[in-house]
Scaffold this motif. Structure first.
Motif, PDB file in Angstrom:
ATOM      1  N   TYR A  79       0.838  -1.200   0.000  1.00  0.00           N
ATOM      2  CA  TYR A  79       0.000   0.000   0.000  1.00  0.00           C
ATOM      3  C   TYR A  79       0.875   1.253   0.000  1.00  0.00           C
ATOM      4  O   TYR A  79       0.535   2.254  -0.639  1.00  0.00           O
ATOM      5  N   GLN A  80       2.012   1.174   0.697  1.00  0.00           N
ATOM      6  CA  GLN A  80       2.957   2.294   0.749  1.00  0.00           C
ATOM      7  C   GLN A  80       3.913   2.299  -0.438  1.00  0.00           C
ATOM      8  O   GLN A  80       4.839   3.110  -0.490  1.00  0.00           O
ATOM      9  N   ARG A  81       3.686   1.370  -1.387  1.00  0.00           N
ATOM     10  CA  ARG A  81       4.464   1.266  -2.614  1.00  0.00           C
ATOM     11  C   ARG A  81       5.907   0.843  -2.373  1.00  0.00           C
ATOM     12  O   ARG A  81       6.796   1.113  -3.185  1.00  0.00           O
ATOM     13  N   SER A  82       6.144   0.150  -1.259  1.00  0.00           N
ATOM     14  CA  SER A  82       7.453  -0.461  -0.990  1.00  0.00           C
ATOM     15  C   SER A  82       7.355  -1.934  -1.392  1.00  0.00           C
ATOM     16  O   SER A  82       7.258  -2.832  -0.551  1.00  0.00           O
ATOM     17  N   HIS A  83       7.372  -2.174  -2.688  1.00  0.00           N
ATOM     18  CA  HIS A  83       6.991  -3.484  -3.198  1.00  0.00           C
ATOM     19  C   HIS A  83       8.049  -4.562  -2.928  1.00  0.00           C
ATOM     20  O   HIS A  83       7.702  -5.725  -2.710  1.00  0.00           O
ATOM     21  N   ILE A  84       9.314  -4.212  -2.965  1.00  0.00           N
ATOM     22  CA  ILE A  84      10.348  -5.204  -2.664  1.00  0.00           C
ATOM     23  C   ILE A  84      10.272  -5.600  -1.191  1.00  0.00           C
ATOM     24  O   ILE A  84      10.383  -6.784  -0.847  1.00  0.00           O
ATOM     25  N   THR A  85      10.065  -4.611  -0.324  1.00  0.00           N
ATOM     26  CA  THR A  85       9.881  -4.916   1.104  1.00  0.00           C
ATOM     27  C   THR A  85       8.688  -5.829   1.303  1.00  0.00           C
ATOM     28  O   THR A  85       8.743  -6.785   2.092  1.00  0.00           O
ATOM     29  N   ALA A  86       7.606  -5.534   0.606  1.00  0.00           N
ATOM     30  CA  ALA A  86       6.399  -6.367   0.718  1.00  0.00           C
ATOM     31  C   ALA A  86       6.683  -7.804   0.301  1.00  0.00           C
ATOM     32  O   ALA A  86       6.239  -8.755   0.953  1.00  0.00           O
ATOM     33  N   ALA A  87       7.420  -7.968  -0.802  1.00  0.00           N
ATOM     34  CA  ALA A  87       7.740  -9.320  -1.278  1.00  0.00           C
ATOM     35  C   ALA A  87       8.606 -10.065  -0.269  1.00  0.00           C
ATOM     36  O   ALA A  87       8.385 -11.259  -0.003  1.00  0.00           O
TER      37      ALA A  87
END
Length: 369
Positions: A79-87
């Motif tokens: 949601y915060q657009r930190s997609h690598i962190t999310a993965a």
């Protein structure tokens, strides 16, 4: 109820995808869907433990609770657009926390560690080629953990002792869940391939249209006209060349902005005045070309005269001024005895004969010379 679940599934899948390019969007969708699925599976474990043997399963419930918290953090990261962190959170929670600790607590006989083998597939869905080191790193970690847990986590030394019947039931359920997970991953991977293929097809169509369309008038360009007229000599009918009279003078006196507006207006009238079976394109500069399919010279002249009259009556209002133009048209028959190039040469000669006769007219090949 089913529609509501599907609605929430779709809504959850799209967390953080706004404004992303296609490939990045697909990876984020896969992360979200995996997290939602993992949350549902973990929650079902929690409910089962709560209803069966809460006291003995308390350590497992703590691990699952921590895992669910990390998975929710993964959704928040997307949601915060930190997609690598999310993965990393989405894959790390089950790979490094949930599966190893729970397997250690109740033994590998439960079959839970088999889910580690699905992690390698997921890495290829959520990490781009630029992060291939993460792909292979997580694949290596999950494979090593699987072998270690399978070798050393025995039921006899497990901190949480379960009966053999309980372990058998858990193993069956976990294997079934693992197979279901593989099906889901296969579905997601297949969906990615289909979406990529459709995207490539759309891009190919858009590029083909761009390569065959005149930018200014949006009519077929010279390339497309030639491709329609020449293949295997299939086109039969009349070829006509039209030229806007005194167009160079219009450009010189009033500027290219007015000239461009006239070209667009004339193109619109031409396209609206021909039949469905006919084609009009921009040949170059102020010249246009008509392919009048399966038409006799008499039928073609009627169509071309209608085009000429409509343009003669056309009045362009541009920048608070009115402009009028006329066109001259030369036409020639194309058939099995005459190539497109030959018909074009004769039509061009007829056009210039029309210019010498005073312009604003349709001239056929009979008076071309």
């Amino acid at each position: 109820m089913g529609r509501k679940i599907l609605k929430w599934w779709r809504r959850g899948s799209l967390i953080g995808v706004r404004g992303l390019e296609f490939s990045d969007r697909q990876r984020v969708v896969v992360i979200n869907q995996f997290v939602i699925l993992a949350l549902m599976i973990t929650l079902s474990y929690q409910i089962t433990y709560l209803l069966t043997d809460f006291e003995r399963m308390r350590p497992l419930m703590v691990v699952h609770s921590v895992t669910m918290l990390v998975l929710l953090m993964a959704l928040w990261a997307n949601y915060q657009r930190s997609h690598i962190t999310a993965a990393l959170l989405a894959l790390g929670a089950p790979t490094l926390i949930q599966i190893p600790i729970v397997t250690y607590l109740i033994s590998a006989d439960s079959g839970l560690h088999i889910f580690l083998l699905s992690g390698g597939v997921l890495t290829f869905l959520v990490f781009s080629d630029r992060l291939r080191w993460l792909r292979y790193g997580l694949l290596l970690v999950s494979t090593v953990l699987f072998m270690v847990l399978d070798q050393y986590c025995k039921a006899e030394i497990a901190p949480v002792q379960l009966s053999s019947e309980q372990l058998v039931v858990m193993r069956v359920l976990n294997i079934a869940g693992f197979v279901l997970m593989l099906y889901i991953l296969s579905y997601l991977f297949h969906g990615q391939l289909i979406q990529q293929r459709r995207r490539i097809q759309r891009q190919a169509r858009a590029l083909a249209l761009l390569a065959n369309t005149d930018d200014l008038t949006q009519l077929p360009n010279r390339r497309r006209i030639i491709s329609e007229a020449q293949p295997n000599g299939l086109f039969k009918g009349v070829v006509a060349i039209a030229d806007i009279d005194h167009f160079k003078g219009v450009n010189d006196r009033h500027g290219h902005a007015v000239g461009d507006a006239i070209l667009k207006g004339v193109a619109e009238i031409m396209e609206a005045s021909i039949r469905d079976i006919d084609t009009v394109g921009r040949w170059g500069g102020e010249e246009f070309i008509f392919l009048l399919s399966h038409s006799s010279p008499e039928e073609a002249r009627l169509v071309l005269e209608r085009v000429r009259e409509q343009i003669e009556a056309y009045e362009l209002n541009f920048q608070s001024r009115d402009y009028r133009v006329t066109i001259s048209i030369g036409m020639a028959v194309m058939n099995q005895h005459r190539s497109f190039d030959e018909a074009l040469r004769i039509a061009d000669a007829a056009l210039y004969r029309g210019k010498r006769l005073g312009r604003n007219c349709v001239v056929d090949e009979a008076v071309a010379y």
